[in-house]
Motif scaffolding. Structure first.
Motif, PDB file in Angstrom:
ATOM      1  N   ARG A 180      70.779-104.568 -30.786  1.00 11.85           N
ATOM      2  CA  ARG A 180      71.535-105.780 -31.105  1.00 11.85           C
ATOM      3  C   ARG A 180      72.712-105.943 -30.141  1.00 11.85           C
ATOM      4  NH1 ARG A 180      72.483-104.810 -36.054  1.00 11.85           N
ATOM      5  NH2 ARG A 180      74.681-104.201 -36.001  1.00 11.85           N
ATOM      6  N   LYS A 181      73.409-104.820 -29.849  1.00 18.90           N
ATOM      7  CA  LYS A 181      74.523-104.870 -28.897  1.00 18.90           C
ATOM      8  C   LYS A 181      74.045-105.307 -27.517  1.00 18.90           C
ATOM      9  CE  LYS A 181      77.874-101.478 -30.634  1.00 18.90           C
ATOM     10  NZ  LYS A 181      78.624-100.240 -30.287  1.00 18.90           N
ATOM     11  N   GLN A 182      72.865-104.821 -27.139  1.00 16.90           N
ATOM     12  CA  GLN A 182      72.304-105.168 -25.834  1.00 16.90           C
ATOM     13  C   GLN A 182      72.031-106.666 -25.746  1.00 16.90           C
ATOM     14  OE1 GLN A 182      68.363-103.531 -24.813  1.00 16.90           O
ATOM     15  NE2 GLN A 182      69.349-102.480 -23.105  1.00 16.90           N
ATOM     16  N   ARG A 183      71.453-107.225 -26.816  1.00 12.81           N
ATOM     17  CA  ARG A 183      71.191-108.675 -26.841  1.00 12.81           C
ATOM     18  C   ARG A 183      72.503-109.455 -26.784  1.00 12.81           C
ATOM     19  NH1 ARG A 183      67.374-107.055 -30.792  1.00 12.81           N
ATOM     20  NH2 ARG A 183      68.817-107.661 -32.468  1.00 12.81           N
ATOM     21  N   GLN A 184      73.495-108.976 -27.553  1.00 14.30           N
ATOM     22  CA  GLN A 184      74.792-109.657 -27.570  1.00 14.30           C
ATOM     23  C   GLN A 184      75.468-109.589 -26.202  1.00 14.30           C
ATOM     24  OE1 GLN A 184      76.675-107.460 -30.735  1.00 14.30           O
ATOM     25  NE2 GLN A 184      75.941-108.843 -32.351  1.00 14.30           N
ATOM     26  N   GLN A 185      75.342-108.428 -25.557  1.00 15.45           N
ATOM     27  CA  GLN A 185      75.957-108.266 -24.239  1.00 15.45           C
ATOM     28  C   GLN A 185      75.318-109.191 -23.215  1.00 15.45           C
ATOM     29  OE1 GLN A 185      75.501-104.613 -21.525  1.00 15.45           O
ATOM     30  NE2 GLN A 185      77.469-104.277 -22.490  1.00 15.45           N
ATOM     31  N   ARG A 186      73.995-109.299 -23.258  1.00 16.67           N
ATOM     32  CA  ARG A 186      73.312-110.197 -22.323  1.00 16.67           C
ATOM     33  C   ARG A 186      73.723-111.650 -22.565  1.00 16.67           C
ATOM     34  NH1 ARG A 186      67.517-107.047 -22.942  1.00 16.67           N
ATOM     35  NH2 ARG A 186      67.966-105.396 -21.411  1.00 16.67           N
ATOM     36  N   ALA A 187      73.862-112.006 -23.841  1.00 22.25           N
ATOM     37  CA  ALA A 187      74.297-113.369 -24.163  1.00 22.25           C
ATOM     38  C   ALA A 187      75.735-113.595 -23.695  1.00 22.25           C
ATOM     39  CB  ALA A 187      74.188-113.611 -25.666  1.00 22.25           C
ATOM     40  N   ALA A 188      76.593-112.568 -23.901  1.00 29.53           N
ATOM     41  CA  ALA A 188      77.995-112.683 -23.475  1.00 29.53           C
ATOM     42  C   ALA A 188      78.094-112.788 -21.957  1.00 29.53           C
ATOM     43  CB  ALA A 188      78.794-111.479 -23.973  1.00 29.53           C
ATOM     44  N   THR A 189      77.238-112.030 -21.251  1.00 28.60           N
ATOM     45  CA  THR A 189      77.234-112.086 -19.785  1.00 28.60           C
ATOM     46  C   THR A 189      76.836-113.472 -19.306  1.00 28.60           C
ATOM     47  OG1 THR A 189      76.721-109.728 -19.611  1.00 28.60           O
ATOM     48  CG2 THR A 189      76.229-111.101 -17.692  1.00 28.60           C
ATOM     49  N   ARG A 190      75.813-114.038 -19.954  1.00 29.08           N
ATOM     50  CA  ARG A 190      75.397-115.399 -19.578  1.00 29.08           C
ATOM     51  C   ARG A 190      76.534-116.392 -19.812  1.00 29.08           C
ATOM     52  NH1 ARG A 190      70.447-113.628 -21.959  1.00 29.08           N
ATOM     53  NH2 ARG A 190      71.005-114.585 -23.960  1.00 29.08           N
ATOM     54  N   LYS A 191      77.263-116.202 -20.922  1.00 22.19           N
ATOM     55  CA  LYS A 191      78.389-117.094 -21.230  1.00 22.19           C
ATOM     56  C   LYS A 191      79.515-116.921 -20.211  1.00 22.19           C
ATOM     57  CE  LYS A 191      81.310-118.528 -25.135  1.00 22.19           C
ATOM     58  NZ  LYS A 191      82.647-118.396 -24.567  1.00 22.19           N
ATOM     59  N   LEU A 192      79.808-115.654 -19.855  1.00 18.73           N
ATOM     60  CA  LEU A 192      80.842-115.393 -18.856  1.00 18.73           C
ATOM     61  C   LEU A 192      80.492-116.037 -17.521  1.00 18.73           C
ATOM     62  CD1 LEU A 192      81.827-111.640 -19.426  1.00 18.73           C
ATOM     63  CD2 LEU A 192      83.313-113.628 -19.689  1.00 18.73           C
ATOM     64  N   LEU A 193      79.213-115.949 -17.146  1.00 19.00           N
ATOM     65  CA  LEU A 193      78.789-116.542 -15.880  1.00 19.00           C
ATOM     66  C   LEU A 193      78.916-118.062 -15.917  1.00 19.00           C
ATOM     67  CD1 LEU A 193      75.708-114.374 -14.839  1.00 19.00           C
ATOM     68  CD2 LEU A 193      77.923-114.518 -13.714  1.00 19.00           C
ATOM     69  N   ARG A 194      78.627-118.648 -17.086  1.00 19.45           N
ATOM     70  CA  ARG A 194      78.786-120.107 -17.200  1.00 19.45           C
ATOM     71  C   ARG A 194      80.244-120.506 -17.028  1.00 19.45           C
ATOM     72  NH1 ARG A 194      75.003-119.524 -21.482  1.00 19.45           N
ATOM     73  NH2 ARG A 194      76.675-119.640 -23.046  1.00 19.45           N
ATOM     74  N   GLU A 195      81.161-119.601 -17.453  1.00 16.29           N
ATOM     75  CA  GLU A 195      82.597-119.895 -17.378  1.00 16.29           C
ATOM     76  C   GLU A 195      83.242-119.330 -16.116  1.00 16.29           C
ATOM     77  OE1 GLU A 195      84.021-118.025 -20.888  1.00 16.29           O
ATOM     78  OE2 GLU A 195      83.263-119.573 -22.257  1.00 16.29           O
ATOM     79  N   SER A 196      82.424-118.714 -15.243  1.00 18.24           N
ATOM     80  CA  SER A 196      82.989-117.964 -14.116  1.00 18.24           C
ATOM     81  C   SER A 196      83.742-118.839 -13.123  1.00 18.24           C
ATOM     82  CB  SER A 196      81.879-117.194 -13.388  1.00 18.24           C
ATOM     83  OG  SER A 196      80.953-118.089 -12.798  1.00 18.24           O
ATOM     84  N   ARG A 197      83.430-120.125 -13.090  1.00 19.82           N
ATOM     85  CA  ARG A 197      84.125-121.003 -12.150  1.00 19.82           C
ATOM     86  C   ARG A 197      85.383-121.623 -12.745  1.00 19.82           C
ATOM     87  NH1 ARG A 197      79.021-120.753 -10.575  1.00 19.82           N
ATOM     88  NH2 ARG A 197      78.545-120.744  -8.351  1.00 19.82           N
ATOM     89  N   THR A 198      85.651-121.324 -14.019  1.00 20.18           N
ATOM     90  CA  THR A 198      86.896-121.783 -14.637  1.00 20.18           C
ATOM     91  C   THR A 198      88.043-120.923 -14.115  1.00 20.18           C
ATOM     92  OG1 THR A 198      85.683-122.375 -16.640  1.00 20.18           O
ATOM     93  CG2 THR A 198      88.082-122.207 -16.819  1.00 20.18           C
ATOM     94  N   PRO A 199      89.120-121.514 -13.605  1.00 19.44           N
ATOM     95  CA  PRO A 199      90.213-120.722 -13.024  1.00 19.44           C
ATOM     96  C   PRO A 199      90.837-119.762 -14.033  1.00 19.44           C
ATOM     97  CG  PRO A 199      90.443-123.049 -12.467  1.00 19.44           C
ATOM     98  CD  PRO A 199      89.364-122.965 -13.505  1.00 19.44           C
TER      99      PRO A 199
END
Length: 576
Positions: A250-269
């Motif tokens: 479950r943590k692994q799935r959550q981490q992958r989802a969080a990583t995808r979210k971080l990447l979506r926000e990565s261009r936010t200053p």
């Protein structure tokens, strides 16, 4: 019923973070023994031929692996394998081995071992951890030749034994790592190695959870043992029960989802709650890492290390080679700032024409070498200035300790400008020039140095080691490597204050720049930018956006009065 065993990891052992769940595959260890025997004069020719054939076979093997990496895993780390191919062609390796076979009348394996020992010693004495790790590249190439001399078979990782395999090895070369089947690979654990090794760099680029330098992991794990690598909490779980497996899946799935979210926000200053903008840059070693840096939200390159360009050559790179290299970087960054550090390397055995020193860490290194070997330095500067019209170039000089060094650099730059003008080359005259603050004396006279440069970049790795008189790679004293040591905090504060008063930019490109637990004090220092491994950028951006800089300044003011590293640390949240 077998109970779960938990092994605690040191922070520096986590070369590539994340969660891996799988079964252990223990790579059979190859013996380190090799034959040693004398040969007759009549046997010299055939022994030399046997050595040359082993080198050719090694080159063919690496070419096959490189081709596979290019076709199936992307081009990011091709240059790492190319450097191994170049080592196979290096006269210091080939000619010296053949000379020893001929002069000493000994077999090829014995001669090769003698040469490898000399080459590894040259790299082991270097002050830069990244460069010290290059001794492992010598070792990997040497082992490959040695295996071919002895007729040993390659590991040949065509298939792994389990659908989700955690590979356990004493050590692993970049070539072996590249040959692992990605669809079956969950993670890697090695007994030796460091976080700046080429294998570790590849693991981070491919986002494969990897633990290095663990020690004798096989005393805890058998073939097929179920494992969980938790790089985030720095733990390995052995024989986890069903409930723990469910939890970590479950943590692994959550981490992958969080990583995808971080990447979506990565261009936010990275702007704090009270409006302070901290610019986040990437530390880059290879051109092919640039796309990943941009994907992870880098606003520029805070440090491009040029050593690899020199190490990846059989001779000094020419001005034209360097010009094309720097031009490519600037064009790929499309107007974003690019800070290129001039050659930061030692003058010992790497370049055989320069005398070796008893204490290379304090000897002819970095800018000292460049000011002695002026033609090497001028060639690099000419290439940089010629590339300058193609982007937002900044030039940074390493290991500056005196104002006189800056004056010498300015004089050489004037000569370079005059030469380029005579040759009718287009270039920008007003490139921002900066220095690394990585020696205590530099921080102490930062107010003087700030008059002659446009920016500082604090290199905390060396600053900490030089200030506290410790080598963090030495296990006996590594516990003394304390970024929160009051002396370090005061030197950082001194440097930041000097830069602010001189109205120049103060950046940080050391390891702690990408470590969440140090972000609040760095905000308190009022640094303009942080440069780090690209993979750290999204997480650090998110953390900065949750902070208030005014609070960070107040926390730092209190922390500067503390007397121990623990007392300093108590003033700041964990950053997790």
């Amino acid at each position: 019923m077998v109970s779960t065993k938990v092994l605690k990891l040191e922070e520096k052992s986590v070369a590539s973070p994340g969660i891996a769940i799988g079964q252990a595959y223990i790579v059979p260890s190859r013996g380190t023994h090799f034959p040693k025997y004398w040969i007759t004069d009549k046997e010299i020719s055939s022994e030399v031929s046997r050595f040359k054939q082993a080198v050719l076979k090694s080159a063919r093997q690496l070419a096959i692996i490189k081709d596979k990496l290019c076709r199936f895993q992307g081009k990011e780390q091709i240059q790492i394998l190319e450097s191994h191919v170049l080592l196979l062609k290096d006269p210091m390796l080939n000619d010296s081995s053949i000379q020893i076979i001929t002069d000493s009348c000994i077999n090829a394996e014995w001669a090769l071992d003698k040469v490898l020992a000399q080459l590894k010693l040259a790299f082991a004495s270097m002050r830069d951890e990244y460069l010290r790790e290059r001794k492992n590249d010598i070792d990997y190439v040497g082992r490959r030749i040695m295996s071919n001399l002895m007729g040993q078979q390659e590991h040949g990782f065509k298939e792994l034994p389990y659908p989700n395999t955690i590979v356990i090895a004493y050590d692993m070369s970049p070539a072996d790592f590249a040959s692992l089947p990605r669809h079956q690979l969950a993670g890697v654990i090695t007994s030796v190695g460091g976080e700046t090794s080429h294998m570790a760099i590849m693991a981070r680029a491919l986002e494969i959870p990897t633990i290095v330098g663990f020690g004798d992991i096989t005393s805890h794990v058998n073939e097929g043992t179920q494992l969980i690598i938790d790089g985030n909490s720095q733990q390995i779980h052995i024989q986890p029960d069903k409930s723990l497996l469910t939890l970590f899946k479950r943590k692994q799935r959550q981490q992958r989802a969080a990583t995808r979210k971080l990447l979506r926000e990565s261009r936010t200053p990275a702007v704090t709650l009270d409006g302070y903008h901290m610019h986040l840059m990437a530390n880059i070693d290879l051109i092919d890492e640039i796309p990943m840096a941009l994907e992870y939200g880098a606003e520029g390159i805070g440090m491009y290390r040029t050593e690899y360009l020199f190490l990846n050559q059989l001779d000094y790179p020419s001005e034209e080679e360097q010009y094309k290299h720097y031009k490519t970087i600037l064009k790929m960054m499309k107007g974003r700032p690019v800070t290129i550090r001039t050659l930061d390397i030692g003058g010992d055995k790497l370049f055989g024409n320069i005398e070796e020193h008893l204490n290379p860490a304090l000897g002819l290194r970095a800018i000292r070498l460049c000011l002695k070997e002026v033609e090497i330095f001028k060639t690099q500067l000419r290439a940089l200035y010629r590339a300058s019209p193609h982007g937002q170039l900044r030039i940074m000089f390493p290991m500056i300790t005196t104002c006189d060094e800056l004056r010498q650099i300015r004089s050489i730059i004037r000569e370079v400008h005059a030469e380029l003008t005579r040759q009718k080359h287009k270039f920008r005259h007003n490139i921002p020039l900066g220095i690394m603050v990585e020696v205590p004396s530099t921080a102490i006279i930062a107010d003087q140095l700030a008059r002659d440069v446009q920016f500082f970049s604090i290199g905390t790795n060396d600053l900490i080691q030089y200030t506290l008189a410790i080598d963090r790679t030495n296990e006996q004293v590594s516990y003394l490597y304390q970024p929160f040591h009051p002396a370090i905090m005061r030197l950082l504060h001194m440097t930041a204050t000097a830069g602010r008063q001189a109205q120049i930019e103060v950046a940080m490109c050391g390891e702690i720049a990408g470590d969440p637990k140090y972000i609040v004090p760095l905000l308190g220092l009022g640094l303009n930018s942080l440069s780090m491994n690209p993979i750290s950028i999204p997480r650090v951006k998110k953390l900065i956006r949750s902070q208030n800089q005014r609070d960070a300044i107040r926390q730092l003011e209190s922390a500067l009065l503390a007397g121990t590293a623990d007392e300093v640390s108590d003033h700041f949240p964990s950053g997790d």
